[in-house]
Design an enzyme around this catalytic site. Sequence first.
Site, PDB file in Angstrom:
ATOM      1  N   SER A   1       0.778  -0.855  -0.069  1.00 39.21           N
ATOM      2  CA  SER A   1       0.115   0.165   0.378  1.00 39.21           C
ATOM      3  C   SER A   1       0.639   1.159  -0.701  1.00 39.21           C
ATOM      4  O   SER A   1       1.805   1.426  -1.119  1.00 39.21           O
ATOM      5  CB  SER A   1      -0.671   0.151   1.302  1.00 39.21           C
ATOM      6  OG  SER A   1      -1.886   0.598   1.210  1.00 39.21           O
TER       7      SER A   1
ATOM      8  N   ARG B   1     -11.807   5.800  10.501  1.00 40.45           N
ATOM      9  CA  ARG B   1     -11.672   5.087  10.310  1.00 40.45           C
ATOM     10  C   ARG B   1     -12.684   3.706   9.847  1.00 40.45           C
ATOM     11  O   ARG B   1     -12.209   2.887   8.985  1.00 40.45           O
ATOM     12  CB  ARG B   1     -11.267   3.843  11.920  1.00 40.45           C
ATOM     13  CG  ARG B   1     -10.267   2.551  12.371  1.00 40.45           C
ATOM     14  CD  ARG B   1      -9.780   2.225  11.424  1.00 40.45           C
ATOM     15  NE  ARG B   1      -8.969   1.314  11.556  1.00 40.45           N
ATOM     16  CZ  ARG B   1      -7.698   0.340  10.987  1.00 40.45           C
ATOM     17  NH1 ARG B   1      -7.341   1.453   9.756  1.00 40.45           N
ATOM     18  NH2 ARG B   1      -7.306  -0.663  10.913  1.00 40.45           N
TER      19      ARG B   1
ATOM     20  N   ASP C   1      -8.934  -6.603  -4.958  1.00 35.04           N
ATOM     21  CA  ASP C   1      -8.514  -4.846  -4.453  1.00 35.04           C
ATOM     22  C   ASP C   1      -8.600  -4.038  -5.275  1.00 35.04           C
ATOM     23  O   ASP C   1      -7.817  -4.026  -6.340  1.00 35.04           O
ATOM     24  CB  ASP C   1      -6.639  -4.701  -3.914  1.00 35.04           C
ATOM     25  CG  ASP C   1      -5.995  -3.674  -3.668  1.00 35.04           C
ATOM     26  OD1 ASP C   1      -7.392  -2.678  -2.954  1.00 35.04           O
ATOM     27  OD2 ASP C   1      -4.701  -3.787  -3.392  1.00 35.04           O
TER      28      ASP C   1
ATOM     29  N   HIS D   1      -8.369  -4.755  -0.003  1.00 33.86           N
ATOM     30  CA  HIS D   1      -6.815  -4.354  -0.144  1.00 33.86           C
ATOM     31  C   HIS D   1      -5.995  -4.780   1.148  1.00 33.86           C
ATOM     32  O   HIS D   1      -5.401  -5.456   1.080  1.00 33.86           O
ATOM     33  CB  HIS D   1      -6.899  -3.023  -0.042  1.00 33.86           C
ATOM     34  CG  HIS D   1      -5.741  -2.397   0.012  1.00 33.86           C
ATOM     35  ND1 HIS D   1      -4.290  -2.370  -1.321  1.00 33.86           N
ATOM     36  CD2 HIS D   1      -5.363  -1.787   0.875  1.00 33.86           C
ATOM     37  CE1 HIS D   1      -3.409  -1.208  -0.374  1.00 33.86           C
ATOM     38  NE2 HIS D   1      -3.939  -0.520   0.716  1.00 33.86           N
ATOM     39  N   ASP D   2      -6.343  -5.660   2.184  1.00 31.98           N
ATOM     40  CA  ASP D   2      -5.721  -6.136   3.230  1.00 31.98           C
ATOM     41  C   ASP D   2      -5.280  -7.709   2.880  1.00 31.98           C
ATOM     42  O   ASP D   2      -4.536  -8.033   3.622  1.00 31.98           O
ATOM     43  CB  ASP D   2      -7.376  -6.360   4.184  1.00 31.98           C
ATOM     44  CG  ASP D   2      -7.262  -5.215   4.919  1.00 31.98           C
ATOM     45  OD1 ASP D   2      -6.288  -3.975   4.817  1.00 31.98           O
ATOM     46  OD2 ASP D   2      -7.947  -5.362   6.026  1.00 31.98           O
TER      47      ASP D   2
END
Length: 387
Positions: free
Chosen positions: A151, A221, A317, A350-351
């Site tokens: 990232s 968040r 992602d 994405h994680d």
Amino acid sequence: MASVGIVTPQSLRLNAPLPLRSGAVLDDCTLVYETYGTLNATRSNAVLVCHALNASHHVAGRYEGQDKSEGWWDNLIGPGKPLDTDRFFVIGVNNPGSCFGSTGPASTDPKTGRPYGADFPVVTVEDWVDAQARLLDALGIEQLAAVIGGSLGGMQAMSWTVRYPQRVRHAIVVASAPNLSAQNIAFNEVARRAIVTDPDFHGGHFYAHGVVPKRGLRVARMVGHITYLSDDVMASKFGRQTLNPELAYSTQDIEFQIESYLRYQGDKFSDYFDANTYLLITRALDYFDPAREFDGDLSRALAGATAKFLVVSFTTDWRFSPERSREIVKALVDNRRDVSYAEIDAPHGHDAFLMTDARYHNVLRAYFARIADEAVAPAGGIKGFAV
């Protein structure tokens, strides 16, 4: 596979001011870092790990007396793991502007004797790379075997190859992009507005008021976390499951499991992360664009890079899609650079770059084995040390 075990953070106070891209200068800057493995006699087996938005220098291992303190990439780094600390000397560093020990907004401004707060200067990816280079200078490491990051960390890895091309042999860019899309900038702006409009923010000088803008941090968040997960993962983990069998028919109560999950993530984040740091790091993300100075031509921007590259993306992602990684690959191919590309079919979004995925880890294991076989001198040097 074993962990690196108990680790202890170290710190380095830079011996000269750190000039920033904005024109500002950090006159007094301390970096917190950790090292794992052994630096060999020729100092040629060092690997720098660059962290993403809310991560830190604590990449692997755990702290004494804290059983749940594993580093954020502990599944990747350690003896016998893809980034094998029996073969490599691994460095994790907390970037300036962050909130995990390196000089940042909560640090004392030597000019005022008070926390910097909103007066902390804007920092960029390039500034972080310059600070990391200063750390390597202090450790006596002239050239990295590799720099790796996921990232935002991948952006730092890219920046290393153009700012210090002779100091890095390999760059591993995971789940990253050559710049943010308008949509990604928009997500960051929504998160920032949630923070700055929190009554407890006090223009960034909330430390003096003894409060924390938790409401804004929670929402920031929550917004960010949505972008880290794929639709498939959300559907499989939560779907339309409700907390209770009967609906409350309320606009205020939590009805769905996904709402509960996002609020939990927001609450946890607001307990440890600094609001000013969130503003700084998301803005650094926005600003990163190596092609900007080359009329948008990424091939020209990367022309000076001499490192060999591994670029990794994940099919689900949507924050930094595979198409963005392929832009990096194309620019490197245009320059006839040595580049390998892996697009991993993974459901996590994405994680995925943080997950234990056999195909993903096998790619990294094979690439690090290549690095070790071609360039790493025999072991038997000195351990990581504080300076």
